[in-house]
Design an enzyme around this catalytic site. Structure first.
Site, mmCIF file in Angstrom:
data_model
loop_
_atom_site.group_PDB
_atom_site.id
_atom_site.type_symbol
_atom_site.label_atom_id
_atom_site.label_comp_id
_atom_site.label_asym_id
_atom_site.label_seq_id
_atom_site.Cartn_x
_atom_site.Cartn_y
_atom_site.Cartn_z
ATOM 1 N N SER A 187 12.166 -1.290 -3.009
ATOM 2 C CA SER A 187 10.771 -1.212 -3.428
ATOM 3 C C SER A 187 10.368 -2.557 -4.074
ATOM 4 O O SER A 187 10.693 -3.617 -3.533
ATOM 5 C CB SER A 187 10.630 -0.028 -4.386
ATOM 6 N N ASP A 438 8.335 6.065 5.416
ATOM 7 C CA ASP A 438 7.934 5.590 4.092
ATOM 8 C C ASP A 438 6.575 4.906 4.188
ATOM 9 O O ASP A 438 6.423 3.935 4.932
ATOM 10 C CB ASP A 438 8.993 4.584 3.607
ATOM 11 N N HIS A 463 11.801 5.926 1.687
ATOM 12 C CA HIS A 463 11.810 4.796 0.764
ATOM 13 C C HIS A 463 13.246 4.452 0.310
ATOM 14 O O HIS A 463 13.911 5.253 -0.307
ATOM 15 C CB HIS A 463 10.940 5.154 -0.438
#
Ligand SMILES: *[C@@H]1O[C@H](CO)[C@@H](O)[C@H](O)[C@H]1NC(C)=O
Ligand SMILES: *[C@@H]1O[C@H](CO)[C@@H](O)[C@H](O)[C@H]1NC(C)=O
Ligand SMILES: *[C@@H]1O[C@H](CO)[C@@H](O)[C@H](O)[C@H]1NC(C)=O
Ligand SMILES: *[C@@H]1O[C@H](CO)[C@@H](O)[C@H](O)[C@H]1NC(C)=O
Ligand SMILES: *[C@@H]1O[C@H](CO)[C@@H](O)[C@H](O)[C@H]1NC(C)=O
Ligand SMILES: *[C@@H]1O[C@H](CO)[C@@H](O)[C@H](O)[C@H]1NC(C)=O
Ligand SMILES: *[C@@H]1O[C@H](CO)[C@@H](O)[C@H](O)[C@H]1NC(C)=O
Length: 503
Positions: A187, A438, A463
């Site tokens: 991320s 994602d 993710h």
């Protein structure tokens, strides 16, 4: 500073709420979406795998004003158990912490530790400044979060410099100057890992950047990409699931305005008390968004405890024939997947603005450099149609912090435009992993750029699923992704040791 309450989707984990309301005066809930985590989660047990250390870090790496020299304690977690040691120049695996408590990320990132025995690697997780326990200004969060003159020291560039400084000092202390360092992140942490490799190639020999939306920038990735992917995730389960959710927003508004409507909604959803339609929609929006993001193939406990394939489970609740035409009963069933998988919730508290992972300062980052436009919805979206406007962000940030976002700083400093052309002849040793389920994958690097800047794309992935602790139930594609990543890292290390023998 009071918890922010805004109507912008700003962050990876803190969609500080939704576009149902465009006026800032009547904003739904602060962190309404921070229902992300309820007390139903077990306490974090970081001591199981790591020792905690603190490093005296400088406040400001880029100026030489008196205040720049102030210091603060930066936390890092370390596991020496598998390390081959300095004598054999064994590698160091570093996780470049993102916008929250590092223990939480360490708990949800098993890849480094689980591959450490094979590589005889040292494993380190470094906490990002201003989050968790790594708070400048004497560790006092109230002071650190006072205003822009204190928060001004919170930026991605300072964070990268922290990592370079800490890693260099750690290697010196270990007499491990020639141990190769690999950085990992997911991320925003993945963005940092990729950027770290580009900015500090003398510190890290390679980076695994998982679900790192370094291209989720204005005029590079469409602001509609994000919700298009969420829409697709739910459609892929069933058209009915998509249709019911899509139709529900208006139904909530209508019911809310009818006599007895708020009471009906409260009963239907088991809210602790009556709630406004904006809050209810935010609450559902949060559940749908985060379920899409964390649509993992095995049970997980990241944002909330969830079953395997939670999007499928949500749609199963919605498609349940026993609820007939009762949209609210269907949505209640879906919401239970996200908010009540453990079955311990007695009622749902929409006013809960707790922030258990300490993510709140992302709002500052989103108001200064991290302009990641994700809030657009087409007519086809599972959410109501809406447009993303930079002006909304600007107004919020002026009001909230009295700062203006630096709109093009990220692409100026790190690049982003024509990334394939740019990186084809610059940079090396970066893996970009993305799972196409994602929503953040829309802003990811999805194509191979060179023989050493590799995109690994898993159409079933969510993710940063690759970085999670492995599970015997993991599907084959996920095992294959991890195997491929390890092989690439092995190549980088072999190359490094050849060079080391030569120069
Ligand atoms: C490092 O991690 C391994 C695997 O979880 C664990 O067995 C070991 O005790 C850890 N070492 C330290 C120092 O925490
Ligand atoms: C900002 O916060 C600091 C620390 O709390 C304080 O000393 C300073 O006066 C504040 N500045 C403004 C402009 O409010
Ligand atoms: C290196 O050792 C010094 C002296 O003990 C210590 O102050 C410093 O925090 C250590 N560095 C790291 C990264 O732990
Ligand atoms: C569901 O709605 C449809 C169309 O509005 C209607 O024809 C049908 O009778 C309803 N079914 C039930 C069980 O209420
Ligand atoms: C949570 O799940 C349990 C078990 O299914 C159920 O009894 C309870 O009513 C649910 N809580 C809410 C608020 O829906
Ligand atoms: C994106 O393009 C529009 C239209 O050309 C322009 O107004 C805007 O300033 C650009 N934004 C950035 C961040 O470059
Ligand atoms: C990039 O190249 C690798 C082989 O080095 C391949 O496995 C992978 O599928 C390629 N990625 C894409 C997105 O084509």
């Amino acid at each position: 500073m009071a918890a922010p309450s805004i109507s912008l989707s700003l962050s990876f984990f803190l969609f500080l709420s939704f576009h149902f309301s465009s006026s800032f005066s009547k904003i739904p809930l602060p962190f309404s979406s921070s229902l992300l985590l309820r007390p139903q989660n077990p306490p974090i047990d970081s001591l199981r795998h790591y020792r905690t250390n603190f490093f005296t870090q400088i406040l400001d790496h880029f100026n030489f004003n008196p205040i720049s020299y102030q210091s603060f304690q930066q936390r890092y977690l370390i596991n020496h158990t598998y390390w081959g040691g300095a004598a054999e120049n064994a590698p160091i695996f570093v996780y470049t912490g993102n916008e929250g408590n590092i223990e939480w990320f360490a708990q949800n990132t098993g890849f480094l530790l689980q591959s450490a025995p094979h590589f005889r690697a040292l494993v380190v997780f470094i906490e990002h400044r201003f989050y968790g326990k790594s708070i400048p200004f004497g560790g006092d969060e109230d002071v650190a979060n006072s205003n822009s003159s204190t928060l001004g020291f919170l930026s991605s560039t300072q964070a990268l410099a922290d990592y370079a400084t800490l890693i260099t000092d750690l290697k010196k202390n270990l007499s491990a100057i020639d141990s190769p360092v690999l950085v990992f992140g997911g991320s925003y942490g993945g963005m940092l890992a990729a950027w770290f490799r580009l900015k500090y190639p003398h510190v890290a020999i390679g980076a695994l950047a998982s679900s790192a939306p370094i291209l989720q920038l204005e005029n590079i990735t469409s602001p509609y990409a994000f919700t298009n992917i969420i829409t697709q995730d739910f459609k892929s389960e069933s058209q009915n699931c998509y249709r019911v959710i899509k139709g529900s927003w208006q139904q909530i508004d209508i019911t809310s305005n009818q006599p007895g409507g708020p009471q009906l909604l409260r009963n239907s959803f088991k809210f602790c008390k009556e709630a406004e339609s904006e809050s209810i929609k935010n609450w559902l929006y949060t559940a749908i968004l985060y379920t899409a993001m964390t649509d993992y193939p095995t049970p997980s406990n990241f944002l909330n405890p969830l079953p395997a394939y939670p999007v499928k489970q949500m749609c199963k609740a919605i498609d349940d024939p026993t609820t007939g035409n009762d949209t609210f009963a269907k949505l209640y069933g879906a919401a239970n997947v996200y908010y009540n998988y453990t079955g311990t919730a007695t009622c749902f508290d929409l006013d809960d603005d707790s922030d258990p992972h300490d993510l709140g300062d992302w709002t500052w980052q989103a108001c200064t450099e991290m302009i990641l436009p994700t809030g657009g919805n087409t007519e086809e979206s599972i959410f109501p149609a809406s447009t993303w406007h930079f002006a909304d962000r600007l107004h919020f940030c002026k009001r909230f912090y009295n700062v203006e976002p630096r709109r093009i700083w990220i692409p100026t400093h790190y690049g982003g435009h024509n990334i394939e052309r740019v990186l084809k002849r610059f940079g090396s040793n970066i893996i970009f992993f993305n799972g196409l389920r994602d929503p953040w994958s829309g802003g990811g690097v999805l194509k191979n750029i060179s023989s050493t800047i590799i995109a690994i794309v898993a159409k079933e992935g969510a993710h940063h699923v690759d970085l999670r602790f492995s599970n015997p139930e993991d599907p084959k594609w996920l095992k294959d992704v991890r195997k491929q990543e390890l092989n690439i890292i092995q190549d980088w290390l072999s190359q490094y040791y050849l060079d080391l023998a030569q120069y």
